[in-house]
Design a protein around this motif. Structure first.
Motif, mmCIF file in Angstrom:
data_model
loop_
_atom_site.group_PDB
_atom_site.id
_atom_site.type_symbol
_atom_site.label_atom_id
_atom_site.label_comp_id
_atom_site.label_asym_id
_atom_site.label_seq_id
_atom_site.Cartn_x
_atom_site.Cartn_y
_atom_site.Cartn_z
ATOM 1 N N VAL A 1 -6.757 -4.370 3.269
ATOM 2 C CA VAL A 1 -5.907 -4.217 4.469
ATOM 3 C C VAL A 1 -6.118 -2.772 5.328
ATOM 4 C CG1 VAL A 1 -4.300 -5.891 3.668
ATOM 5 C CG2 VAL A 1 -4.031 -3.650 3.337
ATOM 6 N N HIS A 2 -6.931 -1.868 4.600
ATOM 7 C CA HIS A 2 -6.902 -0.750 5.438
ATOM 8 C C HIS A 2 -8.340 -0.052 5.086
ATOM 9 C CE1 HIS A 2 -6.736 1.213 1.492
ATOM 10 N NE2 HIS A 2 -5.758 0.839 1.211
ATOM 11 N N LYS A 3 -8.557 1.002 6.119
ATOM 12 C CA LYS A 3 -9.889 1.687 6.040
ATOM 13 C C LYS A 3 -10.101 2.394 4.940
ATOM 14 C CE LYS A 3 -7.506 5.816 8.005
ATOM 15 N NZ LYS A 3 -6.535 5.755 9.042
ATOM 16 N N ILE B 1 -0.594 4.662 -8.840
ATOM 17 C CA ILE B 1 -0.008 5.943 -8.847
ATOM 18 C C ILE B 1 -0.402 6.639 -7.733
ATOM 19 C CG2 ILE B 1 0.636 8.263 -9.617
ATOM 20 C CD1 ILE B 1 1.042 6.793 -12.422
ATOM 21 N N ASP B 2 -0.175 7.032 -6.636
ATOM 22 C CA ASP B 2 -0.832 7.768 -5.353
ATOM 23 C C ASP B 2 0.037 9.166 -5.202
ATOM 24 O OD1 ASP B 2 -1.948 8.624 -2.988
ATOM 25 O OD2 ASP B 2 -1.776 6.769 -2.006
ATOM 26 N N PHE B 3 -0.480 10.084 -5.337
ATOM 27 C CA PHE B 3 0.261 11.466 -5.460
ATOM 28 C C PHE B 3 -0.779 12.575 -5.176
ATOM 29 C CE2 PHE B 3 -1.066 13.571 -9.233
ATOM 30 C CZ PHE B 3 -2.201 12.743 -9.690
ATOM 31 N N ILE C 1 -11.937 8.694 -0.244
ATOM 32 C CA ILE C 1 -12.538 7.552 -0.446
ATOM 33 C C ILE C 1 -11.364 6.514 -1.373
ATOM 34 C CG2 ILE C 1 -14.478 6.098 -1.571
ATOM 35 C CD1 ILE C 1 -16.438 8.535 -0.506
ATOM 36 N N GLU C 2 -10.866 5.628 -0.759
ATOM 37 C CA GLU C 2 -9.533 4.760 -1.357
ATOM 38 C C GLU C 2 -9.429 3.711 -0.951
ATOM 39 O OE1 GLU C 2 -5.809 5.980 0.301
ATOM 40 O OE2 GLU C 2 -6.453 7.453 1.540
ATOM 41 N N PRO C 3 -10.637 2.613 -1.333
ATOM 42 C CA PRO C 3 -10.635 1.166 -1.102
ATOM 43 C C PRO C 3 -9.328 0.615 -1.758
ATOM 44 C CG PRO C 3 -12.447 1.699 -2.433
ATOM 45 C CD PRO C 3 -11.915 3.032 -1.967
ATOM 46 N N VAL D 1 -4.324 -2.744 -6.349
ATOM 47 C CA VAL D 1 -5.291 -1.928 -6.776
ATOM 48 C C VAL D 1 -5.828 -0.920 -5.528
ATOM 49 C CG1 VAL D 1 -7.669 -1.300 -8.105
ATOM 50 C CG2 VAL D 1 -6.137 -3.369 -8.717
ATOM 51 N N ARG D 2 -5.797 0.337 -5.910
ATOM 52 C CA ARG D 2 -6.246 1.135 -4.950
ATOM 53 C C ARG D 2 -7.007 2.671 -6.064
ATOM 54 N NH1 ARG D 2 -2.619 2.119 -1.799
ATOM 55 N NH2 ARG D 2 -1.370 4.001 -2.243
ATOM 56 N N ILE D 3 -8.028 2.848 -5.761
ATOM 57 C CA ILE D 3 -8.767 4.028 -6.172
ATOM 58 C C ILE D 3 -9.196 5.018 -5.379
ATOM 59 C CG2 ILE D 3 -10.584 4.678 -8.170
ATOM 60 C CD1 ILE D 3 -10.749 1.638 -8.960
ATOM 61 N N ILE E 1 -2.550 15.837 5.316
ATOM 62 C CA ILE E 1 -2.811 14.662 4.321
ATOM 63 C C ILE E 1 -3.662 13.704 4.831
ATOM 64 C CG2 ILE E 1 -1.810 13.328 2.496
ATOM 65 C CD1 ILE E 1 -0.890 16.178 2.383
ATOM 66 N N HIS E 2 -3.244 13.340 6.052
ATOM 67 C CA HIS E 2 -4.066 12.322 7.042
ATOM 68 C C HIS E 2 -4.725 12.948 8.161
ATOM 69 C CE1 HIS E 2 -3.377 8.043 5.205
ATOM 70 N NE2 HIS E 2 -2.670 9.269 4.508
ATOM 71 N N GLU E 3 -5.951 13.352 8.165
ATOM 72 C CA GLU E 3 -6.445 14.176 9.201
ATOM 73 C C GLU E 3 -7.638 13.453 9.587
ATOM 74 O OE1 GLU E 3 -5.981 18.476 7.871
ATOM 75 O OE2 GLU E 3 -8.093 18.224 7.281
ATOM 76 N N PRO F 1 0.708 -1.258 -0.066
ATOM 77 C CA PRO F 1 0.050 -0.004 0.139
ATOM 78 C C PRO F 1 0.990 1.223 0.053
ATOM 79 C CG PRO F 1 -0.956 -1.718 1.474
ATOM 80 C CD PRO F 1 0.334 -2.410 1.090
ATOM 81 N N HIS F 2 1.916 1.421 0.661
ATOM 82 C CA HIS F 2 2.687 2.424 0.621
ATOM 83 C C HIS F 2 4.164 2.168 0.299
ATOM 84 C CE1 HIS F 2 -0.036 4.325 3.926
ATOM 85 N NE2 HIS F 2 -0.379 4.306 2.856
ATOM 86 N N ALA F 3 4.095 1.636 -0.925
ATOM 87 C CA ALA F 3 5.404 1.302 -1.605
ATOM 88 C C ALA F 3 6.268 2.532 -1.927
ATOM 89 C CB ALA F 3 4.977 0.581 -3.030
#
Ligand code: GLY
Ligand code: MN
Length: 369
Positions: free
Chosen positions: A297-299, A226-228, A330-332, A342-344, A308-310, A208-210
């Motif tokens: 594996v995550h919420k 791509i997570d950015f 919203i990022e399952p 896969v994450r969207i 960014i995470h609050e 997830p956080h590669a």
């Protein structure tokens, strides 16, 4: 800066029964004072008591910048060569009522241990408490102006992603693509990065956080996650899309469609008046009812703004009621270890009548390269 700018914090002090709070540079500081400072080896701390004027402890080299805030209290500065202990002691002398404070609130997810130790030395009988949630609640509901800044960060980021995708070719490394994405973000007008982008292909997408690799060449059949996000005036986008290089295996397509269905369920469910837990429950149910349940594996997501995470954390068990003005992701995701991930991820703002999806980058499965 005028005293009314401290009003949101004064309300937190009153509501949470705190005698004071100490702030370090970061999102809460920026929200109150309109600009930020470096969080570095030199402590810069503002102490706001429930009644009376605040005091600040400021490294000498930041004094000129700090003076532009129009800070309404005493400022104790310190020099590199003499250290900061005397400035902390002088601040404590200026706040005699706090010496044996029973509820001295700290930004427990932000303040570093050496800063707390300096405070504890200056206020030896004070009892420090974690005031992270209360202090950060001043940023929970975004103003219309703040949502406009977020929209600009997202507009820039989506344009940069599209421009980057046009350059992606089989055989490139993750770091090459990452570098291109960062260039495109600044070329499209970003004034900063939300975080180091995650560009992860093949088995790396299942982390997830590669961390992007320079020694792996993307190849046909890889997922490319791509997570950015670019930043604009302190506000950041946080977007994830997953693509496939040249072709997609049937199993990976099914994985993708499952995540997409969960993402869609989240966007359809979120609205004012329900809890953050309700949204996560709806999203997780889609994943759990699929053939891929064990790869979740995550919420569902997290609040987004100056940080960014609050809050609000979009997770089961969080009974926080969603209210207009809250912004979150919203990022399952589904992560098949050593094979494919896969994450969207979309960014949404709660409105009086539902949500506004701030991100619009297409979500349909896309083959690139
Ligand atoms: N990006 C997934 C998480 O941090 O929960
Ligand atoms: Mn995110």
């Amino acid at each position: 800066m005028s005293e009314p700018r401290l009003e949101p914090l004064k309300r937190v002090l009153k509501n949470d029964g705190l005698e004071a709070v100490a702030l370090v540079p970061g999102p809460n500081f920026r929200r109150l004072f309109g600009r930020d400072f470096h969080l570095m080896e030199r402590p810069l701390i503002v102490i706001v008591p429930a009644s009376g004027d605040p005091v600040a402890i400021v490294p000498h080299l930041e004094l000129a910048s700090f003076s532009e805030l129009g800070f309404p209290g005493k400022v104790f500065s310190w020099q590199d060569e003499t250290g900061y202990a005397n400035a902390f002691a002088a601040a404590a002398e200026a706040l005699p009522n706090l010496k044996s404070s029973n509820r001295f609130g700290l930004e427990a997810q932000r303040m570093r241990v050496f800063e707390q130790m300096a405070l504890a030395t200056a206020f030896p009988d004070a009892r420090f408490v974690d005031a992270h949630a209360g202090i950060s609640s001043i940023r929970l509901r975004k103003t219309p102006d703040e949502i406009e800044l977020l929209k600009e960060a997202i507009r820039i980021s989506e344009a940069a992603l599209e421009a980057t995708l046009k350059t992606v070719r089989t055989g490139q490394s993750e770091t090459e693509i990452n570098g291109q994405l960062i260039r495109q973000l600044f070329d499209h007008g970003a004034d900063g990065l939300a975080f180091d982008p995650i560009v992860a292909a093949g088995r790396n997408a299942a982390e997830p956080h590669a961390v992007s690799r320079d020694d792996y060449r993307i190849k046909s059949g890889d997922a490319l996650l791509i997570d950015f996000g670019g930043s604009w005036r302190g506000f950041s986008a946080d977007i994830t899309r997953t693509f496939f290089v040249s072709q997609v295996l049937d199993d990976h397509r099914a994985l993708y469609e499952t995540v997409l269905a969960a993402n869609q369920r989240g966007r359809e469910t979120a609205r004012a008046g329900i809890t953050a837990s309700d949204v996560d429950d709806a999203v997780q149910t889609v994943l759990e009812d699929s053939n891929f349940a064990k790869y979740a594996v995550h919420k569902t997501g997290h609040g987004l703004g100056l940080d960014i995470h609050e809050a609000p954390q979009i997770m089961r068990g969080n009974q926080q009621i969603l209210e207009a003005g809250m912004v979150f992701t919203i990022e399952p995701g589904l992560y098949k270890t050593n094979e494919c991930g896969v994450r969207i991820e979309d960014n949404v703002a709660v409105t009086d009548s539902g949500i506004e999806c701030l991100t619009s980058f297409p979500r349909d499965l896309r083959i690139i390269g």
